[in-house]
Design a protein around this motif. Structure first.
Motif, short mmCIF file in Angstrom:
data_model
loop_
_atom_site.label_atom_id
_atom_site.label_comp_id
_atom_site.label_asym_id
_atom_site.label_seq_id
_atom_site.Cartn_x
_atom_site.Cartn_y
_atom_site.Cartn_z
N SER A 1 0.83 -1.20 0.00
CA SER A 1 0.00 0.00 0.00
C SER A 1 0.87 1.25 0.00
O SER A 1 0.47 2.29 -0.54
CB SER A 1 -0.94 0.00 1.21
N ALA A 2 2.08 1.16 0.59
CA ALA A 2 3.01 2.29 0.56
C ALA A 2 3.47 2.57 -0.86
O ALA A 2 3.62 3.73 -1.26
CB ALA A 2 4.21 2.01 1.46
N VAL A 3 3.68 1.51 -1.65
CA VAL A 3 4.06 1.67 -3.05
C VAL A 3 2.90 2.28 -3.83
O VAL A 3 3.11 3.17 -4.68
CB VAL A 3 4.49 0.32 -3.66
N LEU A 4 1.69 1.83 -3.57
CA LEU A 4 0.51 2.39 -4.23
C LEU A 4 0.34 3.86 -3.87
O LEU A 4 -0.03 4.69 -4.72
CB LEU A 4 -0.74 1.60 -3.84
N LEU A 5 0.61 4.20 -2.60
CA LEU A 5 0.51 5.60 -2.16
C LEU A 5 1.54 6.45 -2.90
O LEU A 5 1.23 7.58 -3.31
CB LEU A 5 0.73 5.69 -0.65
N LEU A 6 2.75 5.91 -3.06
CA LEU A 6 3.79 6.64 -3.80
C LEU A 6 3.35 6.91 -5.23
O LEU A 6 3.52 8.02 -5.76
CB LEU A 6 5.09 5.85 -3.78
N LEU A 7 2.74 5.92 -5.86
CA LEU A 7 2.27 6.07 -7.24
C LEU A 7 1.16 7.12 -7.31
O LEU A 7 1.16 7.98 -8.21
CB LEU A 7 1.78 4.72 -7.77
N ALA A 8 0.22 7.06 -6.37
CA ALA A 8 -0.89 8.01 -6.36
C ALA A 8 -0.40 9.43 -6.12
O ALA A 8 -0.85 10.38 -6.79
CB ALA A 8 -1.91 7.61 -5.29
N CYS A 9 0.54 9.59 -5.19
CA CYS A 9 1.11 10.92 -4.91
C CYS A 9 1.87 11.45 -6.12
O CYS A 9 1.77 12.64 -6.45
CB CYS A 9 2.04 10.86 -3.70
N PHE A 10 2.61 10.58 -6.78
CA PHE A 10 3.39 10.99 -7.95
C PHE A 10 2.47 11.50 -9.06
O PHE A 10 2.72 12.54 -9.67
CB PHE A 10 4.23 9.82 -8.46
N ILE A 11 1.39 10.76 -9.31
CA ILE A 11 0.43 11.18 -10.35
C ILE A 11 -0.25 12.49 -9.96
O ILE A 11 -0.38 13.41 -10.78
CB ILE A 11 -0.62 10.08 -10.59
#
Length: 208
Positions: free
Chosen positions: A15-25
């Motif tokens: 979920s931390a990786v998914l959060l990083l992706l969402a924040c990046f976008i």
């Protein structure tokens, strides 16, 4: 596909990786493409709140969604002061959320590569928090910044440049409150890199 995403969210590291992706976008891609609909930005913002709240507690996650729903509901009203109060509440919750995420990350004893991912998430969440405050300041105190106001990317750009203390000077704060906010952004950005990230990297290096 949906089942895989659900399993990834349940795994705190994934979920931390998914959060990083969402924040990046949300930070780097969405403003740059000048997306005309607000639905995608609202969805991404809600997803960021969900993914950032999940490791803390379900209670915090529930409060986050309530805060977002209240702000969205008040946008349909003509009572401007109610809208002010709702958006101020949202900003206060984001500040609490970012502080909780950083505190939760710093209390971890087992340092792994995922902890460093969480450290990057913390930095981007700081940026999102300050973007919200800058946008609030610019919207309700016109003339706070010397930007044209034609693009959301301008304030996103200003916030990240100030957070990194690069400070190119093409967009500058004009009013005292905006200037104080700029100083707070710069000091916080330096403190995060110099202290929080340094401690985590030191812990990670000592275990390898």
């Amino acid at each position: 596909m949906i089942e895989k995403i659900g399993n990834a969210i349940k795994d705190k590291n994934k979920s931390a990786v998914l959060l990083l992706l969402a924040c990046f976008i949300f930070v780097f891609i969405l403003p740059a493409i000048e997306f005309t609909s607000n639905m995608l930005s609202i969805f991404l913002f809600s997803l960021i709140i969900f993914l950032a709240s999940y490791p803390i507690s379900r209670k915090v996650m529930f409060i986050g969604f309530v805060v977002i729903l209240i702000e969205l509901a008040t946008r349909a009203t003509d009572f401007i002061y109610v809208q002010y109060l709702a958006q101020l509440t949202t900003n206060l919750f984001i500040i609490f959320l970012v502080g909780s995420v950083i505190r939760h990350m710093m209390n971890q004893k087992n340092i792994s590569i995922y902890t460093l991912v969480k450290a990057l998430n913390g930095y981007l969440l700081l940026g999102i928090m300050f973007m919200s405050l800058v946008a609030f300041c610019d919207l309700y105190m016109p003339g706070s910044f010397n930007s044209s106001g034609n693009s959301d990317m301008e304030l996103v750009y200003y916030t990240l440049i100030t957070l990194t203390t690069a400070g190119y000077g093409d967009i500058t704060p004009q009013l005292p409150l905006a200037q104080s906010l700029a100083m707070l952004i710069a000091v916080t950005g330096q403190f995060y890199v110099a202290v929080v990230v340094a401690i985590l990297v030191g812990k990670y290096a000592s275990k390898n």
